[in-house]
Design a protein around this motif. Sequence first.
Motif, PDB file in Angstrom:
ATOM      1  N   ALA A 204       0.818  -1.213   0.000  1.00 45.20           N
ATOM      2  CA  ALA A 204       0.000   0.000   0.000  1.00 45.20           C
ATOM      3  C   ALA A 204       0.852   1.264   0.000  1.00 45.20           C
ATOM      4  CB  ALA A 204      -0.935  -0.007   1.201  1.00 45.20           C
ATOM      5  N   ASP A 205       1.963   1.253   0.760  1.00 45.43           N
ATOM      6  CA  ASP A 205       2.793   2.461   0.820  1.00 45.43           C
ATOM      7  C   ASP A 205       3.486   2.732  -0.509  1.00 45.43           C
ATOM      8  OD1 ASP A 205       4.435   0.233   1.074  1.00 45.43           O
ATOM      9  OD2 ASP A 205       5.822   1.198   2.469  1.00 45.43           O
ATOM     10  N   TYR A 206       3.829   1.666  -1.248  1.00 43.55           N
ATOM     11  CA  TYR A 206       4.473   1.835  -2.554  1.00 43.55           C
ATOM     12  C   TYR A 206       3.470   2.378  -3.571  1.00 43.55           C
ATOM     13  CZ  TYR A 206       7.496   0.818  -6.564  1.00 43.55           C
ATOM     14  OH  TYR A 206       8.273   0.920  -7.695  1.00 43.55           O
ATOM     15  N   LYS A 207       2.241   1.874  -3.528  1.00 46.79           N
ATOM     16  CA  LYS A 207       1.190   2.401  -4.416  1.00 46.79           C
ATOM     17  C   LYS A 207       0.946   3.883  -4.126  1.00 46.79           C
ATOM     18  CE  LYS A 207      -1.787  -0.956  -3.524  1.00 46.79           C
ATOM     19  NZ  LYS A 207      -3.032  -1.782  -3.566  1.00 46.79           N
ATOM     20  N   ALA A 208       0.898   4.226  -2.849  1.00 41.92           N
ATOM     21  CA  ALA A 208       0.675   5.626  -2.477  1.00 41.92           C
ATOM     22  C   ALA A 208       1.817   6.509  -2.959  1.00 41.92           C
ATOM     23  CB  ALA A 208       0.509   5.730  -0.962  1.00 41.92           C
ATOM     24  N   TRP A 209       3.047   5.995  -2.866  1.00 42.54           N
ATOM     25  CA  TRP A 209       4.212   6.761  -3.327  1.00 42.54           C
ATOM     26  C   TRP A 209       4.136   6.994  -4.829  1.00 42.54           C
ATOM     27  CZ3 TRP A 209       8.393   5.035  -6.484  1.00 42.54           C
ATOM     28  CH2 TRP A 209       9.436   5.964  -6.616  1.00 42.54           C
ATOM     29  N   LEU A 210       3.783   5.946  -5.590  1.00 38.81           N
ATOM     30  CA  LEU A 210       3.666   6.097  -7.042  1.00 38.81           C
ATOM     31  C   LEU A 210       2.571   7.094  -7.400  1.00 38.81           C
ATOM     32  CD1 LEU A 210       4.034   2.393  -8.266  1.00 38.81           C
ATOM     33  CD2 LEU A 210       5.647   4.256  -8.667  1.00 38.81           C
ATOM     34  N   LYS A 213       3.464  10.759  -7.445  1.00 39.93           N
ATOM     35  CA  LYS A 213       4.396  11.292  -8.438  1.00 39.93           C
ATOM     36  C   LYS A 213       3.622  12.022  -9.531  1.00 39.93           C
ATOM     37  CE  LYS A 213       7.887   8.665  -9.687  1.00 39.93           C
ATOM     38  NZ  LYS A 213       9.013   9.435  -9.133  1.00 39.93           N
ATOM     39  N   SER A 214       4.076  13.211  -9.882  1.00 39.26           N
ATOM     40  CA  SER A 214       3.354  14.031 -10.862  1.00 39.26           C
ATOM     41  C   SER A 214       3.518  13.527 -12.293  1.00 39.26           C
ATOM     42  CB  SER A 214       3.821  15.485 -10.779  1.00 39.26           C
ATOM     43  OG  SER A 214       5.214  15.577 -11.060  1.00 39.26           O
ATOM     44  N   ASP A 215       4.617  12.790 -12.555  1.00 39.18           N
ATOM     45  CA  ASP A 215       4.900  12.363 -13.922  1.00 39.18           C
ATOM     46  C   ASP A 215       4.542  10.899 -14.169  1.00 39.18           C
ATOM     47  OD1 ASP A 215       6.819  11.324 -12.252  1.00 39.18           O
ATOM     48  OD2 ASP A 215       8.515  11.722 -13.604  1.00 39.18           O
ATOM     49  N   ILE A 216       3.693  10.320 -13.348  1.00 42.60           N
ATOM     50  CA  ILE A 216       3.325   8.924 -13.497  1.00 42.60           C
ATOM     51  C   ILE A 216       2.523   8.705 -14.780  1.00 42.60           C
ATOM     52  CG2 ILE A 216       1.201   9.178 -12.156  1.00 42.60           C
ATOM     53  CD1 ILE A 216       1.615   6.388 -11.082  1.00 42.60           C
ATOM     54  N   ASP A 217       2.756   7.579 -15.448  1.00 45.84           N
ATOM     55  CA  ASP A 217       2.002   7.243 -16.647  1.00 45.84           C
ATOM     56  C   ASP A 217       0.510   7.193 -16.310  1.00 45.84           C
ATOM     57  OD1 ASP A 217       2.018   5.834 -19.500  1.00 45.84           O
ATOM     58  OD2 ASP A 217       0.665   4.692 -18.207  1.00 45.84           O
ATOM     59  N   PRO A 218      -0.345   7.843 -17.113  1.00 51.10           N
ATOM     60  CA  PRO A 218      -1.781   7.899 -16.768  1.00 51.10           C
ATOM     61  C   PRO A 218      -2.450   6.525 -16.708  1.00 51.10           C
ATOM     62  CG  PRO A 218      -1.382   8.759 -18.981  1.00 51.10           C
ATOM     63  CD  PRO A 218      -0.050   8.624 -18.325  1.00 51.10           C
ATOM     64  N   TYR A 219      -1.962   5.570 -17.502  1.00 50.72           N
ATOM     65  CA  TYR A 219      -2.565   4.240 -17.477  1.00 50.72           C
ATOM     66  C   TYR A 219      -2.115   3.456 -16.245  1.00 50.72           C
ATOM     67  CZ  TYR A 219      -4.168   5.455 -22.081  1.00 50.72           C
ATOM     68  OH  TYR A 219      -4.781   6.102 -23.130  1.00 50.72           O
ATOM     69  N   LEU A 220      -0.883   3.679 -15.801  1.00 52.13           N
ATOM     70  CA  LEU A 220      -0.436   3.090 -14.550  1.00 52.13           C
ATOM     71  C   LEU A 220      -1.245   3.686 -13.397  1.00 52.13           C
ATOM     72  CD1 LEU A 220       1.377   1.341 -12.795  1.00 52.13           C
ATOM     73  CD2 LEU A 220       3.139   3.131 -12.961  1.00 52.13           C
ATOM     74  N   ARG A 221      -1.509   4.984 -13.462  1.00 47.46           N
ATOM     75  CA  ARG A 221      -2.321   5.618 -12.434  1.00 47.46           C
ATOM     76  C   ARG A 221      -3.700   4.958 -12.352  1.00 47.46           C
ATOM     77  NH1 ARG A 221      -2.315  10.092  -9.438  1.00 47.46           N
ATOM     78  NH2 ARG A 221      -0.425  10.897 -10.438  1.00 47.46           N
ATOM     79  N   LYS A 222      -4.311   4.692 -13.513  1.00 44.40           N
ATOM     80  CA  LYS A 222      -5.620   4.028 -13.519  1.00 44.40           C
ATOM     81  C   LYS A 222      -5.538   2.655 -12.850  1.00 44.40           C
ATOM     82  CE  LYS A 222      -7.521   6.186 -17.700  1.00 44.40           C
ATOM     83  NZ  LYS A 222      -8.039   5.947 -19.073  1.00 44.40           N
ATOM     84  N   ALA A 223      -4.463   1.921 -13.160  1.00 47.76           N
ATOM     85  CA  ALA A 223      -4.297   0.585 -12.584  1.00 47.76           C
ATOM     86  C   ALA A 223      -4.128   0.661 -11.076  1.00 47.76           C
ATOM     87  CB  ALA A 223      -3.096  -0.114 -13.215  1.00 47.76           C
ATOM     88  N   LEU A 224      -3.336   1.622 -10.601  1.00 44.96           N
ATOM     89  CA  LEU A 224      -3.091   1.768  -9.172  1.00 44.96           C
ATOM     90  C   LEU A 224      -4.378   2.195  -8.455  1.00 44.96           C
ATOM     91  CD1 LEU A 224       0.336   3.584  -9.413  1.00 44.96           C
ATOM     92  CD2 LEU A 224      -0.023   1.326  -8.398  1.00 44.96           C
ATOM     93  N   GLU A 225      -5.117   3.093  -9.068  1.00 46.43           N
ATOM     94  CA  GLU A 225      -6.361   3.556  -8.442  1.00 46.43           C
ATOM     95  C   GLU A 225      -7.383   2.433  -8.376  1.00 46.43           C
ATOM     96  OE1 GLU A 225      -7.260   6.890 -10.874  1.00 46.43           O
ATOM     97  OE2 GLU A 225      -6.095   8.317  -9.662  1.00 46.43           O
TER      98      GLU A 225
END
Length: 227
Positions: A204-210, A213-225
Amino acid sequence: MKAIILDTETHSLNGLPVEIAYVPFQLENGNASMFADQCFDEFYSVGEPISYGAMAVHHIIESDIADKPSYKTFELPGDVEYIIGHNVDYDIAAIQRCGIDTANIKAICTLALARKAWPSAEAHNLSALLYMLMNGSDLARQKLRNAHNAKHDVLMTGFILKSIVRELSIQSIEDLYAVSEVARIPTTITFGKHKGLPISSLPADYKAWLLGKSDIDPYLRKALEAA
């Protein structure tokens, strides 16, 4: 030209486009058509030397672009809504450097679609896919003689895209975009200390850290969310 298949060759990795090609594509009622006779292909000067690494990939040398128009003169057809490409974000970024506004363009990634259509394929680059779809034939080898030429790459992408449409039973360009959007959302992490781990299993802490990040890939962001 509601949809085009686009490819660029650049003067360096993530550089300026020295060649841009596109071909109109249509998908209606499950019938995919590529209009090769309307293919656009142009070399461009960029005002900077082509790197030798880039030359080794696309074999475009300085004399090929010496008297060509500036890359800044490139324009998209005015009615384009969808841009299709293999790792399409690279090519969209390249034409953005020409000054093209892509804010309203819907990007369709055939690389992501190929991974969805043939998840067990040995590789998903254009050349490997063409050999796979043509059963390692001599004709496939002949078609690949000009791989990494932008015009040949858009035509090859079109051939592979037609196979994807059949494999996934896609009926329209709108459906193709929707499937591409889902296919682009990763299921495993591809970098860092947790590389290879399913995103749903990340700490959970690693997901929160990612996610912070402001430059995270938008599709990775969707997966993490979603996780």
